[in-house]
Motif scaffolding. Structure first.
Motif, PDB file in Angstrom:
ATOM      1  N   GLU A 261     -12.514  13.292 -11.900  1.00 37.29           N
ATOM      2  CA  GLU A 261     -12.691  12.151 -10.998  1.00 37.29           C
ATOM      3  C   GLU A 261     -11.489  11.234 -11.026  1.00 37.29           C
ATOM      4  O   GLU A 261     -10.818  11.109 -12.046  1.00 37.29           O
ATOM      5  N   GLY A 262     -11.246  10.542  -9.913  1.00 36.98           N
ATOM      6  CA  GLY A 262     -10.287   9.444  -9.904  1.00 36.98           C
ATOM      7  C   GLY A 262      -8.852   9.891 -10.105  1.00 36.98           C
ATOM      8  O   GLY A 262      -8.466  11.006  -9.766  1.00 36.98           O
TER       9      GLY A 262
ATOM     10  N   ASP B 295      -6.808   8.818  -1.329  1.00 40.22           N
ATOM     11  CA  ASP B 295      -7.546   7.586  -1.667  1.00 40.22           C
ATOM     12  C   ASP B 295      -7.510   7.253  -3.158  1.00 40.22           C
ATOM     13  O   ASP B 295      -7.287   6.108  -3.537  1.00 40.22           O
ATOM     14  N   ALA B 296      -7.734   8.275  -4.012  1.00 41.51           N
ATOM     15  CA  ALA B 296      -7.819   8.004  -5.462  1.00 41.51           C
ATOM     16  C   ALA B 296      -6.497   7.429  -5.980  1.00 41.51           C
ATOM     17  O   ALA B 296      -6.487   6.532  -6.834  1.00 41.51           O
TER      18      ALA B 296
ATOM     19  N   GLY C 146       0.818  -1.212   0.000  1.00 37.24           N
ATOM     20  CA  GLY C 146       0.000   0.000   0.000  1.00 37.24           C
ATOM     21  C   GLY C 146       0.848   1.256   0.000  1.00 37.24           C
ATOM     22  O   GLY C 146       2.072   1.203   0.139  1.00 37.24           O
TER      23      GLY C 146
ATOM     24  N   ARG D  67      -4.235   5.755  -4.105  1.00 35.90           N
ATOM     25  CA  ARG D  67      -4.118   4.403  -3.521  1.00 35.90           C
ATOM     26  C   ARG D  67      -4.913   3.392  -4.339  1.00 35.90           C
ATOM     27  O   ARG D  67      -4.438   2.293  -4.613  1.00 35.90           O
ATOM     28  N   GLU D  68      -6.145   3.806  -4.704  1.00 32.57           N
ATOM     29  CA  GLU D  68      -7.036   2.860  -5.410  1.00 32.57           C
ATOM     30  C   GLU D  68      -6.527   2.530  -6.804  1.00 32.57           C
ATOM     31  O   GLU D  68      -6.753   1.437  -7.310  1.00 32.57           O
ATOM     32  N   HIS D  69      -5.863   3.475  -7.461  1.00 30.96           N
ATOM     33  CA  HIS D  69      -5.456   3.265  -8.858  1.00 30.96           C
ATOM     34  C   HIS D  69      -4.010   2.807  -9.028  1.00 30.96           C
ATOM     35  O   HIS D  69      -3.578   2.534 -10.145  1.00 30.96           O
TER      36      HIS D  69
END
Length: 413
Positions: free
Chosen positions: A203-204, A176-177, A170, A179-181
């Motif tokens: 977004e994202g 967050d965006a 991680g 981390r998620e991608h």
């Protein structure tokens, strides 16, 4: 190469050096110890004994922990892992957040005292994170993460002080965006580097792979939007652009400010700080933003278009500063009334920029610094040239790392 390389030594650390390592002594020699906290007794493995004046070492066991020691925010960087397998980029991640700020303040105070003979008290101010939780624990602030491709094609950060790629589960400092991608479990052989970034408009997140051609993204600061390349420079902490804009606005003494003067924004990037000055002092502002990166100055010209008196110059700041000596009598008068904002890279502005700048005699200089030692050196250069440090703030733009940002106002003696 000496005979201590790889040997384990027991040391007590006394204070924090600039660069994120604690200082200890071993048989009279200075040892810079990574992953330790001042006041601890640790066992450290010597990694570099080639210098006469000092060694470097990595903490492998903590014998007497500091009360400020915490579980590392990045599990892979924990002190119980082999130092060679710890990712770099969070060198304060094992230290209580409030104490991190005390240590950073200490490094800045010490640098100013040693290099500039300036005695100051400094408090390092916290910034809001992207969520209440991230604000409280200093995680979740990085809007950009750069990863490297290892021999096996897996992506990860480099190990501390090395080009070895470390696999991690991680990225706790990322928003967050990001981390998620982040494609941490994928293999991308041949990509070289992958940057994951989450612009504040849209977004994202997006990925920039290798030497991809730049794409224009937009970043929002307050009510204003800035065009910037996805490969270009933008402040990494989610709250940094707004915090720095406000800090620069506050650092300018309005009694010394003349909107019609030859105001300058040096190392101006895409115009973030010039716009901050414009938002504070209105549509009639005259300001010239100087930046060597041509793509950035193209964006700055658009980002500053609403100020008719804003000009953007593509030039190295050193050559621009040298050219100030050739100013006409009228220009000289406008320079003497000017406010200069500068935000140099980590190496600082240096005498080559500051001496000709000070010779032009601006009313005030606002200096945004990301390196306390380079800043202190420049404080000494400016003092020599007749400018004294008036106001100073320090901002925690990089929690869990040793980096700290300072904003100083200088006025003519």
């Amino acid at each position: 190469m000496g005979d201590m390389q790889g040997r384990e030594i027991e040391v007590e650390t006394t204070n924090m050096a600039h660069g994120g390592e604690s200082v200890a002594r071993y048989e009279g020699r200075v040892v810079f110890v990574a992953d330790a906290i001042p006041g601890e007794k640790v066992v450290a493995r010597v990694t570099d004994d080639t210098k006469k004046s000092f060694w470097r070492a990595d903490t492998v066991r903590v014998l007497e922990p500091s009360p400020h020691r915490r579980a590392h925010v990045w599990p892979e960087a924990s002190v119980d892992r082999d130092p060679a397998g710890r990712p770099g980029g969070a060198d304060y991640g094992h230290i209580d957040l409030a104490f991190q700020r005390d240590l950073k303040a200490g490094v800045l105070v010490d640098a100013l005292s040693r290099m500039a003979k300036v005695e100051r008290e400094v408090v390092v101010e916290a910034l809001p994170g992207s969520t209440p939780e991230s604000t409280a624990d200093g995680t979740g602030w990085r809007t950009r993460e750069r990863l490297h491709v290892g021999d096996d094609g897996r992506l990860g950060p480099y190990a501390a002080r090395s080009h070895r790629v470390i696999a991690v589960a991680g990225l706790p400092l990322a928003v967050d965006a990001v981390r998620e991608h982040a494609p941490l479990s994928e293999r991308m052989p041949g990509a070289g580097t992958v940057t994951i970034l989450a612009p504040s408009v849209g977004e994202g997140a997006r990925l920039v792979i290798g030497a991809q051609k730049p794409t224009v993204i937009r970043e929002r600061v307050g009510d204003r939007e800035f065009r910037v390349d996805d490969t270009g420079f933008w402040q990494v902490h989610t709250a940094a652009p707004a915090t720095l804009s406000a800090a620069v606005q506050d650092a300018i003494d309005p009694d010394l400010f003349d909107p019609k003067a030859a105001n300058l924004d040096l190392y101006g990037g895409v115009g973030l700080l010039a716009a901050a000055v414009g938002d504070r002092f209105g549509a009639g502002l005259r300001i010239t933003s100087v930046e060597s990166d041509e793509r950035a100055t193209e964006h700055a010209a658009e980002n500053l278009a609403e100020w008719l008196g804003a000009a953007v110059v593509t030039a190295r700041v050193e050559s621009f500063a040298r050219g100030l000596a050739d100013a006409s009598v009228t220009e000289r008068a406008r320079l003497a009334a000017a406010t200069v904002v500068l935000d140099p890279p980590r190496s600082g502005a240096g005498a080559a920029v500051l001496e000709p700048l000070a010779a032009a005699g601006p009313a005030q200089i606002v200096y945004v610094a990301c390196d306390p030692v380079a800043f202190a050196r420049d404080v000494a250069v400016l003092a020599q040239a007749g400018y004294e440090l008036d106001r100073l703030r320090a901002l925690d733009l990089f929690p869990h790392t040793h980096h700290v940002e300072a904003v100083g106002t200088f006025r003519r003696r």
